[in-house]
Design an enzyme around this catalytic site. Structure first.
Site, PDB file in Angstrom:
ATOM      1  N   ASP A  35     -14.502  -2.623 -12.306  1.00 40.28           N
ATOM      2  CA  ASP A  35     -14.697  -3.366 -13.797  1.00 40.28           C
ATOM      3  C   ASP A  35     -14.768  -4.869 -13.347  1.00 40.28           C
ATOM      4  O   ASP A  35     -13.792  -5.500 -12.554  1.00 40.28           O
ATOM      5  CB  ASP A  35     -13.310  -2.926 -14.489  1.00 40.28           C
ATOM      6  CG  ASP A  35     -13.660  -3.196 -16.051  1.00 40.28           C
ATOM      7  OD1 ASP A  35     -13.930  -4.363 -16.331  1.00 40.28           O
ATOM      8  OD2 ASP A  35     -13.167  -2.436 -16.809  1.00 40.28           O
ATOM      9  N   THR A  71     -15.733  -3.174 -21.887  1.00 34.76           N
ATOM     10  CA  THR A  71     -15.605  -1.876 -20.852  1.00 34.76           C
ATOM     11  C   THR A  71     -16.092  -0.698 -21.378  1.00 34.76           C
ATOM     12  O   THR A  71     -16.933   0.188 -20.667  1.00 34.76           O
ATOM     13  CB  THR A  71     -14.137  -2.094 -20.429  1.00 34.76           C
ATOM     14  OG1 THR A  71     -13.772  -3.076 -19.753  1.00 34.76           O
ATOM     15  CG2 THR A  71     -13.906  -0.873 -19.210  1.00 34.76           C
ATOM     16  N   ASN A  92     -14.313  -1.639 -27.653  1.00 35.13           N
ATOM     17  CA  ASN A  92     -13.051  -1.254 -26.874  1.00 35.13           C
ATOM     18  C   ASN A  92     -12.161  -0.456 -27.738  1.00 35.13           C
ATOM     19  O   ASN A  92     -11.357   0.272 -27.101  1.00 35.13           O
ATOM     20  CB  ASN A  92     -12.537  -2.094 -25.739  1.00 35.13           C
ATOM     21  CG  ASN A  92     -13.192  -2.349 -24.535  1.00 35.13           C
ATOM     22  OD1 ASN A  92     -13.935  -1.576 -24.093  1.00 35.13           O
ATOM     23  ND2 ASN A  92     -12.894  -3.489 -24.002  1.00 35.13           N
ATOM     24  N   ASP A 195     -11.627  -7.193 -12.961  1.00 36.48           N
ATOM     25  CA  ASP A 195     -11.608  -7.305 -14.211  1.00 36.48           C
ATOM     26  C   ASP A 195     -10.310  -8.024 -14.893  1.00 36.48           C
ATOM     27  O   ASP A 195      -9.970  -9.141 -15.372  1.00 36.48           O
ATOM     28  CB  ASP A 195     -11.745  -6.350 -15.330  1.00 36.48           C
ATOM     29  CG  ASP A 195     -11.851  -6.705 -16.541  1.00 36.48           C
ATOM     30  OD1 ASP A 195     -12.718  -7.175 -17.245  1.00 36.48           O
ATOM     31  OD2 ASP A 195     -11.070  -6.350 -17.557  1.00 36.48           O
ATOM     32  N   ASP A 242     -19.556  -2.836 -15.045  1.00 34.49           N
ATOM     33  CA  ASP A 242     -19.921  -2.880 -16.320  1.00 34.49           C
ATOM     34  C   ASP A 242     -20.395  -4.212 -16.849  1.00 34.49           C
ATOM     35  O   ASP A 242     -21.193  -4.055 -17.811  1.00 34.49           O
ATOM     36  CB  ASP A 242     -18.533  -2.338 -17.425  1.00 34.49           C
ATOM     37  CG  ASP A 242     -17.253  -2.950 -16.937  1.00 34.49           C
ATOM     38  OD1 ASP A 242     -17.298  -3.849 -16.133  1.00 34.49           O
ATOM     39  OD2 ASP A 242     -16.465  -2.635 -17.553  1.00 34.49           O
ATOM     40  N   HIS A 347     -14.878 -11.609 -20.928  1.00 36.58           N
ATOM     41  CA  HIS A 347     -16.501 -11.205 -21.163  1.00 36.58           C
ATOM     42  C   HIS A 347     -16.648 -10.628 -22.587  1.00 36.58           C
ATOM     43  O   HIS A 347     -15.952 -10.969 -23.381  1.00 36.58           O
ATOM     44  CB  HIS A 347     -16.531  -9.857 -20.257  1.00 36.58           C
ATOM     45  CG  HIS A 347     -15.566  -9.063 -20.240  1.00 36.58           C
ATOM     46  ND1 HIS A 347     -15.601  -8.029 -21.314  1.00 36.58           N
ATOM     47  CD2 HIS A 347     -14.244  -8.711 -19.555  1.00 36.58           C
ATOM     48  CE1 HIS A 347     -14.562  -6.998 -21.310  1.00 36.58           C
ATOM     49  NE2 HIS A 347     -13.767  -7.699 -20.232  1.00 36.58           N
TER      50      HIS A 347
END
Length: 441
Positions: A35, A71, A92, A195, A242, A347
């Site tokens: 991730d 994600t 998410n 991530d 991702d 992100h």
């Protein structure tokens, strides 16, 4: 010569009738996602194992995720080949605009009503066509789709610690057991780093660089275990992600509560304070007033009515999207009532932004070696995975033509197929003027 032709004819007949005893019809497939691995994270850190994958297989210059670059939405695009507006996992977080209820990422993973919108993840499609599949921590792996779940799964626990390298190796060992001893055909394996580290410390931090080294060590361990279990000749490995990561700008921030002529009293439902993207449902009769207050409120804030949202995003044409859609320029997050976002990295930005782009590596018996390919959209990965598993894909938005040049000529071909028969003839040295299914090959 006639004796050779007779022997070949016998072999071809046998090959056309039945597969070899004890041999799989296709290679196995392991899909691994790290991730938030930005496309250029390997440029300021030594990554010998990812580099070895590129030498032994295929590397994309970068891969373009879908919008919104979060994600769950991006991973479901990998699993379905659908743009986000078409598969419906638009955020998410699960939410209900009537009650105002929202669920965090972990709880949303268990809400099948959020994930099951008619688009089937590849593990369900593969199971319906006779294959055995598994998910280890992969987003979407804890949901039920049209009454079916992935056959084998391991689900994250609440407050899961993403950076535990010992657990990473244990998970790799689990996956190797699934593929070798349990003879599974397809496994999706997820890691929550880099991530988490990128969020906490920022994408340019030393901590992120150290985490990329940990990712690379894990890729090395994974490749080592593939060799040790004897899977190398029959396992295709795809390592991807991702989305990327952007440094958050802390000056001149977007703060909706401070916008003139805007009031949250005019809002029936809001989903902001989650990175750079926001969803607003104004109260009846307040849409134009809220829109006019926000549309020019900040030079780095983009505000659209749902029906006017740019089509290139393939995002807003879904019933779950609220009447107003907001997003910030790279680096700018959206604050609501008060500033609750403290991340140094984020992100969710425009998927064409350089720092939102991510990685793609692949190696195995069906992939060419030492090939670097042009950038492509992640919506095209699904068709490639289906080709490798030799299953018929569900309707999707990608195309195999984007990725099939990565493959050796007979990739994804059953041992008893006409193309496999043709290759057997070439190995035995026959003239290429053989006719299969009425046409010359």
């Amino acid at each position: 010569m006639f004796a050779l032709l007779g022997s070949v004819a016998t072999l071809l007949a046998l090959g056309a009738c039945a597969p070899l005893q004890g041999a799989s019809h296709h290679s196995k497939l392991l899909l691994v996602s790290f991730d938030g691995f930005r496309w250029n994270y390997d440029q300021d850190v030594d990554t010998p194992n990812l580099d070895a994958m590129a030498r032994d297989g295929v590397k994309a210059q970068y891969m373009i995720p879908p919008f919104v670059t979060q994600t769950s939405p991006c991973h479901f695009t990998l699993l379905t080949g659908r743009y986000i507006e078409n598969h419906g996992v638009i955020h998410n977080m699960w939410f209900n605009t009537t009650t105002g209820q929202k669920l965090p990422y972990y709880n949303t993973q268990g809400r099948s009503d959020w994930w099951d919108n008619g688009s089937l993840p590849i593990w369900i499609t593969a199971q319906r066509q006779g294959l055995k599949t598994a998910s280890l921590f992969f987003p979407g792996g804890n949901a039920t789709y049209q009454g079916e779940q992935v056959e084998v799964k391991k689900v994250e626990k609440l407050f899961h610690k993403y950076d535990n390298e010992t657990e990473w190796r244990q998970n790799v060992d689990t996956v190797m057991k699934w593929l070798s001893e349990d003879d599974l055909d397809f496994v999706a394996l997820y890691f929550g780093e880099p991530d988490s580290t990128g969020h906490k410390f920022g994408p340019e931090s030393q901590e992120r660089k150290d985490m990329v080294r940990q990712v690379d060590r894990t890729v090395g361990y994974l490749r080592q275990r593939i060799n040790q279990t004897g899977l190398s000749p029959r396992l295709n490995l795809v390592v991807t992600s991702d989305h990327g990561m952007e440094t958050v700008i802390k000056k001149d921030e977007i703060h909706l509560a401070k916008v003139a002529n805007f009031s949250f009293r005019d809002i029936q439902f809001q989903l902001v304070d989650y990175g750079p993207q926001g969803l607003l449902l104004p109260k009846p009769g307040k849409l134009e007033q809220v829109y006019e207050a926000l549309v020019n409120a900040h030079p780095n804030l983009h505000v659209y009515k749902k029906e006017e949202f740019p089509g290139r995003f393939h995002y807003a044409n879904n019933t779950r999207i609220t009447p107003l859609v907001l997003y910030g320029d790279p680096g700018y997050v959206i604050h609501g009532y008060i500033k609750v976002q403290i991340n140094k990295g984020e992100h969710g930005f425009d998927n064409n932004s350089t720092n939102m782009k991510t990685i793609f590596r692949a190696e195995g018996p069906d992939f060419r070696r030492g090939l670097e390919v042009e950038p492509f959209e992640s919506v095209n990965v699904y068709a490639l995975l289906c080709k490798l598993l030799e299953i018929t894909p569900e309707p999707h938005d990608g195309s195999l033509t984007v990725t099939e040049h990565m493959l050796v000529k007979n990739a994804g071909t059953r041992l008893n197929s006409p193309l496999a028969t043709w290759n057997l003839a070439l190995v035995l040295g026959l003239d290429s003027g053989i006719y299969v299914n009425g046409s010359s090959t």
